[in-house]
Scaffold this active site. Sequence first.
Site, PDB file in Angstrom:
ATOM      1  N   HIS A  32    -114.425 -23.493 -38.988  1.00  0.00           N
ATOM      2  CA  HIS A  32    -113.063 -22.940 -39.096  1.00  0.00           C
ATOM      3  C   HIS A  32    -112.859 -21.804 -38.106  1.00  0.00           C
ATOM      4  CE1 HIS A  32    -109.333 -21.724 -41.248  1.00  0.00           C
ATOM      5  NE2 HIS A  32    -109.694 -20.517 -40.847  1.00  0.00           N
ATOM      6  N   GLU A  33    -113.770 -20.850 -38.118  1.00  0.00           N
ATOM      7  CA  GLU A  33    -113.629 -19.706 -37.219  1.00  0.00           C
ATOM      8  C   GLU A  33    -113.838 -20.102 -35.761  1.00  0.00           C
ATOM      9  OE1 GLU A  33    -112.331 -17.178 -38.399  1.00  0.00           O
ATOM     10  OE2 GLU A  33    -112.645 -17.662 -40.522  1.00  0.00           O
ATOM     11  N   HIS A  36    -110.538 -21.154 -34.326  1.00  0.00           N
ATOM     12  CA  HIS A  36    -109.748 -19.993 -33.898  1.00  0.00           C
ATOM     13  C   HIS A  36    -110.261 -19.456 -32.565  1.00  0.00           C
ATOM     14  CE1 HIS A  36    -107.392 -19.682 -37.498  1.00  0.00           C
ATOM     15  NE2 HIS A  36    -108.396 -19.346 -38.285  1.00  0.00           N
TER      16      HIS A  36
END
Length: 382
Positions: A32-33, A36
Amino acid sequence: MDLVTGLFATDGFLLGTVLPFLFVLLIVVFVHELGHYLVGRWCGIGATVFSVGFGPELAGFNDRRGTRWRLSWIPLGGYVKFVGDMNAASVPNAEDDSSLSPQEREQAFQFKSVGRRAATVFAGPAANFLLAIVIFTVIFSAFGRGVADPVVSEIRPDSVAERVGFQPGDRFISLDGIPVEEFSDVQRYVSVRAGTTITMVMERDGERLTFEVTPERLEIEDRFGNKMEQGIIGVVNNNQTGGRRVERYGIGESLVMAVGETWYVVERTGGYIAGIFSGREKPDQIGGPIRVAQMSGQVATLGFVPLLNLAAILSISIGLLNLLPIPILDGGHLVFYLFEALRGKPVSERAQEYGYRIGFALILGLMVFATWNDITMLFGRS
């Protein structure tokens, strides 16, 4: 000695629960990170911290771009802190804008176009969905998938199926006009339609029959003793007459099936959330870290592939959760950016501040509620 054995045995607390939990959660959080971070870099945004976990740093290093990669003590999430962010929630630090150097201003998150900021924020949940697709593709292509013919092998006594006149040997043809290819199609369709009448076309001895069937909501128990409610009609498919088998697939076909499987989980999760607000579903299935840890330990006893499958489902759930339009979450940021794009100017700092406060309160309340559900589940209270 008994305590040590209980902690470190393969079915003990550390190896049997904590390790599978960390494996599943850290992979999902990292991806997820990473979504980003990678899209932020592509959009020219600098990152000062990439952290898996919260709280004090356990281990870390600095890369050549000046980003601190951290593993922190509390493994219940993570964050990327971009240049110009005030905190881990990517709240702009307006007070420090003047202190940024020209190079930092060029890389600062808040000075990028609304499109680049939105892409960077959306990339986290998108990475979660992509991870699920990759995992499902690997599972289907490397290990195959268990399937069964859509045939009724047994009928439960005093069930909906018995009352409407189903018989052993009946074959499902369609549900509300949707063709049925395998028995799991029936299970999935029926499970989320308790109380809703379904038109079922069956084949019996070469003749097609139509039934109007309304699944009833019943509590079922899985192999680990976990209880949940879902729609049931009372038909069973067994090994003797159900044509059960494992089918193998190529990469291309596995990818298509993986996209479909991911979409099914999205629909199922989204439908459950909508059902809570409409009163059709009970919110007792909302769980927090305790439940995820318990499920990870239980599924790990079945093998590595089921644990990977759980990671894919959890990844989808986290992606959907982050897309909720709640300030602090990715979805809340995207709502702000939508207003900015429509108005031609950012939402006022005061409105954002109040939004973040409300969002924090909502997330804190959700965490407390989920933890309460976990505790009541563990101690068997209703």
